[in-house]
Enzyme design. Structure first.
Site, PDB file in Angstrom:
ATOM      1  N   GLY A 246       4.417   7.588  -1.675  1.00  0.00           N
ATOM      2  CA  GLY A 246       3.097   8.126  -0.731  1.00  0.00           C
ATOM      3  C   GLY A 246       3.746   9.304  -0.012  1.00  0.00           C
ATOM      4  O   GLY A 246       4.973   9.466   0.283  1.00  0.00           O
TER       5      GLY A 246
ATOM      6  N   VAL B 259       3.673  10.699   3.788  1.00  0.00           N
ATOM      7  CA  VAL B 259       3.971  10.405   5.271  1.00  0.00           C
ATOM      8  C   VAL B 259       3.257  11.253   6.380  1.00  0.00           C
ATOM      9  O   VAL B 259       3.673  12.568   6.039  1.00  0.00           O
ATOM     10  CB  VAL B 259       5.582   9.997   5.617  1.00  0.00           C
ATOM     11  CG1 VAL B 259       5.568   9.542   7.041  1.00  0.00           C
ATOM     12  CG2 VAL B 259       6.110   9.027   4.782  1.00  0.00           C
TER      13      VAL B 259
ATOM     14  N   GLY C  37       6.260  14.070   5.677  1.00  0.00           N
ATOM     15  CA  GLY C  37       7.444  13.490   4.506  1.00  0.00           C
ATOM     16  C   GLY C  37       6.768  13.266   3.103  1.00  0.00           C
ATOM     17  O   GLY C  37       5.491  12.925   3.264  1.00  0.00           O
ATOM     18  N   GLN C  38       7.570  13.132   2.220  1.00  0.00           N
ATOM     19  CA  GLN C  38       7.075  12.619   1.015  1.00  0.00           C
ATOM     20  C   GLN C  38       7.982  11.758   0.341  1.00  0.00           C
ATOM     21  O   GLN C  38       9.122  11.943   0.177  1.00  0.00           O
ATOM     22  CB  GLN C  38       6.951  13.778   0.093  1.00  0.00           C
ATOM     23  CG  GLN C  38       6.676  13.533  -1.392  1.00  0.00           C
ATOM     24  CD  GLN C  38       5.565  13.296  -1.781  1.00  0.00           C
ATOM     25  OE1 GLN C  38       4.393  13.712  -1.568  1.00  0.00           O
ATOM     26  NE2 GLN C  38       4.936  12.103  -2.308  1.00  0.00           N
ATOM     27  N   GLY C  39       7.396  10.386   0.030  1.00  0.00           N
ATOM     28  CA  GLY C  39       8.391   9.497  -0.538  1.00  0.00           C
ATOM     29  C   GLY C  39       7.828   9.117  -1.893  1.00  0.00           C
ATOM     30  O   GLY C  39       6.835   9.887  -2.364  1.00  0.00           O
ATOM     31  N   ALA C  40       8.609   8.255  -2.580  1.00  0.00           N
ATOM     32  CA  ALA C  40       8.293   7.918  -3.879  1.00  0.00           C
ATOM     33  C   ALA C  40       6.999   7.162  -4.130  1.00  0.00           C
ATOM     34  O   ALA C  40       6.049   7.587  -4.809  1.00  0.00           O
ATOM     35  CB  ALA C  40       9.183   6.884  -4.431  1.00  0.00           C
TER      36      ALA C  40
ATOM     37  N   LYS D 185       2.104   6.194   6.810  1.00  0.00           N
ATOM     38  CA  LYS D 185       2.617   6.213   5.312  1.00  0.00           C
ATOM     39  C   LYS D 185       1.442   5.835   4.364  1.00  0.00           C
ATOM     40  O   LYS D 185       1.041   4.841   4.446  1.00  0.00           O
ATOM     41  CB  LYS D 185       3.845   5.550   5.189  1.00  0.00           C
ATOM     42  CG  LYS D 185       4.464   5.610   3.511  1.00  0.00           C
ATOM     43  CD  LYS D 185       5.682   4.974   3.420  1.00  0.00           C
ATOM     44  CE  LYS D 185       6.436   4.934   2.153  1.00  0.00           C
ATOM     45  NZ  LYS D 185       7.816   4.224   2.207  1.00  0.00           N
TER      46      LYS D 185
ATOM     47  N   ASP E 175      20.219  -0.531   1.059  1.00  0.00           N
ATOM     48  CA  ASP E 175      20.025   1.054   0.862  1.00  0.00           C
ATOM     49  C   ASP E 175      20.367   1.715   2.133  1.00  0.00           C
ATOM     50  O   ASP E 175      19.407   2.866   2.380  1.00  0.00           O
ATOM     51  CB  ASP E 175      18.525   1.278   0.185  1.00  0.00           C
ATOM     52  CG  ASP E 175      18.363   2.523  -0.437  1.00  0.00           C
ATOM     53  OD1 ASP E 175      19.699   2.870  -1.010  1.00  0.00           O
ATOM     54  OD2 ASP E 175      17.547   3.145  -0.660  1.00  0.00           O
TER      55      ASP E 175
HETATM   56  N1  LIG Z   1       8.383   6.792  10.726  1.00  0.00           N
HETATM   57  C1  LIG Z   1       8.654   8.033  10.329  1.00  0.00           C
HETATM   58  N2  LIG Z   1       8.479   9.132  11.406  1.00  0.00           N
HETATM   59  C2  LIG Z   1       8.724  10.380  10.681  1.00  0.00           C
HETATM   60  N3  LIG Z   1       9.062  10.487   9.610  1.00  0.00           N
HETATM   61  C3  LIG Z   1       9.049   9.634   8.684  1.00  0.00           C
HETATM   62  C4  LIG Z   1       8.770   8.475   8.926  1.00  0.00           C
HETATM   63  N4  LIG Z   1       8.823   7.690   7.981  1.00  0.00           N
HETATM   64  C5  LIG Z   1       9.166   8.414   6.812  1.00  0.00           C
HETATM   65  N5  LIG Z   1       9.277   9.969   7.403  1.00  0.00           N
HETATM   66  C6  LIG Z   1       9.632  11.022   6.619  1.00  0.00           C
HETATM   67  O1  LIG Z   1       8.825  10.781   5.198  1.00  0.00           O
HETATM   68  C7  LIG Z   1       9.962  10.956   4.564  1.00  0.00           C
HETATM   69  C8  LIG Z   1       9.606  10.096   3.285  1.00  0.00           C
HETATM   70  O2  LIG Z   1       9.397   8.638   3.771  1.00  0.00           O
HETATM   71  P1  LIG Z   1       9.322   7.513   2.749  1.00  0.00           P
HETATM   72  O3  LIG Z   1       9.631   6.288   3.632  1.00  0.00           O
HETATM   73  O4  LIG Z   1       7.995   7.465   2.211  1.00  0.00           O
HETATM   74  O5  LIG Z   1      10.351   7.990   1.801  1.00  0.00           O
HETATM   75  P2  LIG Z   1      11.301   7.175   0.789  1.00  0.00           P
HETATM   76  O6  LIG Z   1      11.888   5.864   1.325  1.00  0.00           O
HETATM   77  O7  LIG Z   1      12.272   8.205   0.281  1.00  0.00           O
HETATM   78  O8  LIG Z   1      10.217   6.728  -0.395  1.00  0.00           O
HETATM   79  P3  LIG Z   1       9.533   5.274  -0.431  1.00  0.00           P
HETATM   80  O9  LIG Z   1       9.789   4.489   0.580  1.00  0.00           O
HETATM   81  O10 LIG Z   1       8.176   5.637  -0.787  1.00  0.00           O
HETATM   82  O11 LIG Z   1      10.331   4.899  -1.822  1.00  0.00           O
HETATM   83  C9  LIG Z   1      11.104  10.575   4.982  1.00  0.00           C
HETATM   84  O12 LIG Z   1      12.374  11.414   4.283  1.00  0.00           O
HETATM   85  C10 LIG Z   1      10.971  11.300   6.413  1.00  0.00           C
HETATM   86  O13 LIG Z   1      11.216  12.632   6.457  1.00  0.00           O
END
Ligand SMILES: Nc1ncnc2c1ncn2[C@@H]1O[C@H](COP(=O)(O)OP(=O)(O)OP(=O)(O)O)[C@@H](O)[C@H]1O
Length: 823
Positions: free
Chosen positions: A562, A564, A557-560, A579, A670
């Site tokens: 970093g 995952v 995964g990719q969040g804002a 993450k 959220d």
């Molecule tokens: N615990 C987890 N297990 C499996 N996949 C995960 C997990 N956490 C996140 N992901 C995957 O990584 C993606 C990005 O997660 P992340 O929490 O970084 O996203 P975000 O909330 O959009 O960004 P941020 O928290 O950085 O603002 C998710 O959409 C999901 O697909």
């Protein structure tokens, strides 16, 4: 009728002034009385203007402290007159000038003279004709920077009042300043609505422009003028905050820069991401009234066209609202929200046939006190205002607007180009890092090669098709880059559901009265220094080296903030999610710290549980959590048509998680399908605690706009105080996502969507006839505008619809698409 509105730093025009502005407390425009109120805190160089008649014809917005020097006599004469003087701390920019020194500063009409003390002769002079910029900065609590020719000075003052006094007085006498630069002003304006002409009076120019370009009609104005103002305020605040976040990620001018960082907020499936910011949490130092200089720069951008250009390319509707760069009528095809472009639209469960918008019809028991009549369905609202003949008082303005538009388009394009370039550089760097990681992973471990994050290397393909057009006249020229967004995290600790007494929705008088009361806006900028935040972080993280404990398998995964990864725990073989965040790219590290704290404290079967966190090489933060193989509910919705028992099960589990958070006085803020994850067994858990707020006895309500607009409760959009029940509203919207594939109003033009959330009350369903009575009843108690009547999480747990829930094994089939996709 007059509505009192406050908008920050948003009313200064970014173009040559059409007319000389007026100074505070003098020369009031006909029809206005100036209360000349200088607010006592924040960025307050504020003005209160009250139209003396409801006529919309005398639209003049007097800019505070801008341009227009008072009458000047011959140089000698004017320079003998002291405008202002006082003791300040001052230093010149440059190598070796470390210390602020006490000085006596004297401002005359054309010069600023610097003295050692009040009685000493002048040491040097700054000619106002040479001043290219004067602005507030965050180097010290009340600090100005003043740029003159090839020198820059920093002047520290004792209070906001002093600061803005100097700022105004210097600014208004500096001919190079024009009218486009001042920032950080708060202008209080009384905007009136004249029911006869159907127009607003005294509306700030930026709002007028936004409104003209929006799909909000004159009928909408007339129906609920206060709601129009609410959403305009919400919208401009929202954009401003985004820009502040962006700016916070940019190298700071005066502080240790954080680097222009933050991953572009594109999820792995190419969806635009979603973030917004939040206030400084308790336990991490106090708030400051001072926006940093970066924020001030951002505020400069919040001037119509700049924002239009900058923001419209940021995110699609699953994220922040794009500014309507073009009247919708003139778009060949309206910018379709990404999510609806990417999701197939399966029929509602068990339903078929024509789509019709019908109000939810909850049973009486469910709907305990629905107080507000529904607004008309969106489709029933007449065509937008541009199709209406202009009012007489608008005609001259429209001419001016056309000129403005050309100027703005030019500016937007320039800004756009700069951002595109910046974005591309960042993407290249990220890609290189990614490639290096992949190569080393392949070399060093005999592990499957992690997939290359889609769409990262090509802005052209990564930008959602639905993003609004940008560039001149909104034409779709060039790749709309995704701006690097910051993680905008937020957490505040503690709480308890306390029903919030709100002004009656739609009651203009009540809402206007509510607005008269100064709203407690949460302040956003932590006074903690970088060093303090890092110290706090070190206290939270484990000292171990995670590289000796886990072995990364692949990126999932990719969040804002970093990437995952899924990784293997070396000691047990158990899979975890990690993450990984590059802290040098996180402008709001304190919010990440708080996310960790909340996750640590909130262990529950329906919360994605935090396992450990590590600081690697001082700037890499690893957060280890439970691995949720099934991924986000959003993807499940995209790839399946959910049955009611499955919807029920997901709602039930989410509700349990919410019940737990709320019992700890934590509001998630959220809730949406992107933040609900499933594991391989079909267990459902809430994630992303970046925007959590913990309520306290002292602060039992929040007022900050947080969340993702389409999922936001009306009280948030209307910027009222709110409590934990905002999560219940969002849960209801998430249930609609599961039924209809997308949240309500996703196809609407953004400002209109906000207006509809604020005024429509409970959203209507496309095919209510396809849903069970229980499901409709459930939606009705979640999506109750009246907060007192909206169910709590615990009440929902008893709801008959949730009794229909299938077991988690019944959700596992929803994950089959993943096997087919090979993930
Ligand atoms: N615990 C987890 N297990 C499996 N996949 C995960 C997990 N956490 C996140 N992901 C995957 O990584 C993606 C990005 O997660 P992340 O929490 O970084 O996203 P975000 O909330 O959009 O960004 P941020 O928290 O950085 O603002 C998710 O959409 C999901 O697909």
């Amino acid at each position: 009728m007059a509505y009192h509105q406050v908008t920050q730093a948003s009313l200064t025009p970014s173009r040559p002034a059409p007319q000389a502005p007026q100074r505070r407390g003098t020369d009031n425009a006909p029809g206005y009385t100036s209360n000349a109120s200088l607010a006592s805190s924040g960025y307050n160089s504020s003005f209160t203007f009250t139209p003396s008649s409801p006529s919309g014809s005398s639209y003049t917005f007097p800019y505070s402290g801008i341009g227009g020097s008072p009458n000047r006599g011959p140089d000698d004469a004017v320079n003998s007159q002291i405008v202002r003087s006082g003791a300040v701390s001052m230093k010149e920019d440059g190598f070796g000038n470390w210390l602020f020194q006490r000085k006596w500063l004297v401002l005359k009409e054309q010069m600023l003279s610097i003295h050692k003390s009040e009685s000493s002769p002048q040491q040097s002079v700054i000619w106002l004709r040479d001043i290219a910029n004067v602005e507030r900065i965050d180097m010290k609590p009340y600090c100005l920077s003043l740029e003159a020719k090839d020198r820059k000075y920093f002047i520290a003052l004792k209070s906001d009042e002093e600061l803005y006094g100097w700022l105004d007085d210097v600014y208004s006498r500096s001919p190079l300043m024009g009218v486009s630069n001042p920032t950080n002003f708060v202008h209080k304006v009384h905007v009136g609505f004249d029911p006869l002409s159907g127009a607003f009076t005294g509306m700030p120019e930026q709002w007028s422009k936004l409104l003209t370009k929006s799909a909000i009609t004159r009928e909408d104005y007339a129906k609920d003028p206060q709601a129009v103002l609410d959403v305009l305020e919400f919208y401009t605040d929202h954009q401003k905050r985004e820009l502040e976040d962006m700016s916070l990620g940019a190298p700071a001018r005066f502080n240790a820069g954080t680097g222009f960082g933050g991953a572009s907020k594109l999820n792995d499936n190419g969806r635009p991401g979603i973030k917004r910011q939040e206030s400084s949490p308790p336990g991490l130092g106090g708030d400051s009234d001072n926006l940093p200089s970066a924020a001030a720069r951002a505020a400069e951008l919040v001037n119509g066209s700049h924002v239009a250009s900058a923001i419209s390319t940021v995110q699609g509707p699953r994220g922040l609202l794009p500014i309507p760069t073009l009247p919708q009528a003139s778009r060949a095809a309206p910018p379709r929200p990404l999510i609806s472009a990417t999701r197939p639209a399966p029929p509602a469960p068990g339903g078929s046939g024509q789509s019709s918008k019908v109000d939810l019809t909850p049973n009486a028991a469910d709907l305990r006190a629905r107080t507000k009549a529904q607004g008309p369905p969106a489709s029933a609202i007449p065509a937008r205002n541009e199709s209406l003949p202009p009012l007489p008082d608008q005609q001259t303005r429209q001419q001016q607007e056309r000129q403005d538009q050309l100027w703005q388009q030019e500016q937007s394009q320039r800004q756009q180009e700069a951002r595109t370039e910046q974005w591309q550089i960042q993407q290249q760097q990220q890609q290189q890092q990614e490639d290096r990681y992949q190569q080393s992973q392949q070399k060093n471990q005999d592990l499957p090669r992690p997939p290359i994050a889609p769409s990262k290397s090509s802005p052209a393909t990564s930008a959602p098709a639905s993003q609004p057009a940008s560039g001149a006249a909104g034409s779709t020229t060039g790749p709309p880059p995704v701006l690097p967004l910051q993680p905008s995290k937020k957490v505040q600790i503690q709480a308890q559901e306390k029903p919030v007494k709100l002004a009656a929705n739609g009651g203009v008088a009540a809402a206007a009265a509510a607005l008269e009361k100064p709203k407690e806006k949460e302040k956003r900028i932590s006074t903690m220094t970088e060093v303090q935040i890092m110290e706090k972080l070190r206290q939270v993280v484990s000292d171990d080296d995670p590289k000796l404990l886990y072995s990364k398998i692949k990126k999932v995964g990719q969040g804002a903030s970093g990437h995952v990864y899924v990784a293997k725990t070396l000691s047990t073989g158990k899979k975890v999610a990690i993450k990984e965040m590059d802290l040098s790219h996180q402008p709001r590290k304190e919010l990440i710290v708080n996310e960790i704290l909340v996750m640590k404290e909130s262990q529950h079967p329906n919360i994605v549980n935090f396992l450990e966190s590590y600081l690697v090489k001082n700037n890499e933060l690893w957060v280890v959590m439970e691995y949720m193989e099934g991924g986000a509910l959003t993807d499940i919705i995209e790839n399946n048509q959910l049955e009611e028992d499955q919807i029920s099960s997901i709602c039930l589990e989410t509700c349990r998680g919410l019940g737990h958070l709320h019992s700890q006085s934590i509001i998630h803020r959220d809730i949406k399908s992107d933040n609900v994850l499933l594991d391989a067994q079909g267990r459902v858990k809430i994630t992303d605690f970046g925007f959590c707020a913990k309520l306290t006895d002292q602060k039992s309500k929040r007022a900050t706009m947080v969340g993702t607009p389409y999922w936001m409760a009306p009280e948030v959009v209307k910027q009222k105080e709110y409590g934990a029940k905002v999560d219940i509203w969002s849960l209801g919207i998430m249930a609609i996502e599961m039924i209809e594939n997308e949240p309500p109003y996703l196809d609407e033009e953004p400002l209109k969507a906000l207006y509809l959330i604020a005024t429509n009350g409970t959203p209507t369903l496309k095919k209510p006839e396809a849903l069970s009575r229980e499901l409709k009843g459930f939606l009705a108690v979640c999506l109750c505008v009246d907060v007192g009547s909206r169910a709590t999480a615990n009440e929902l747990l008893e709801h008959e619809f949730l009794k229909k829930a299938c077991a988690s094994s019944g959700l596992a089939p929803l994950l089959r698409f993943k096997t087919k996709q090979g993930s």
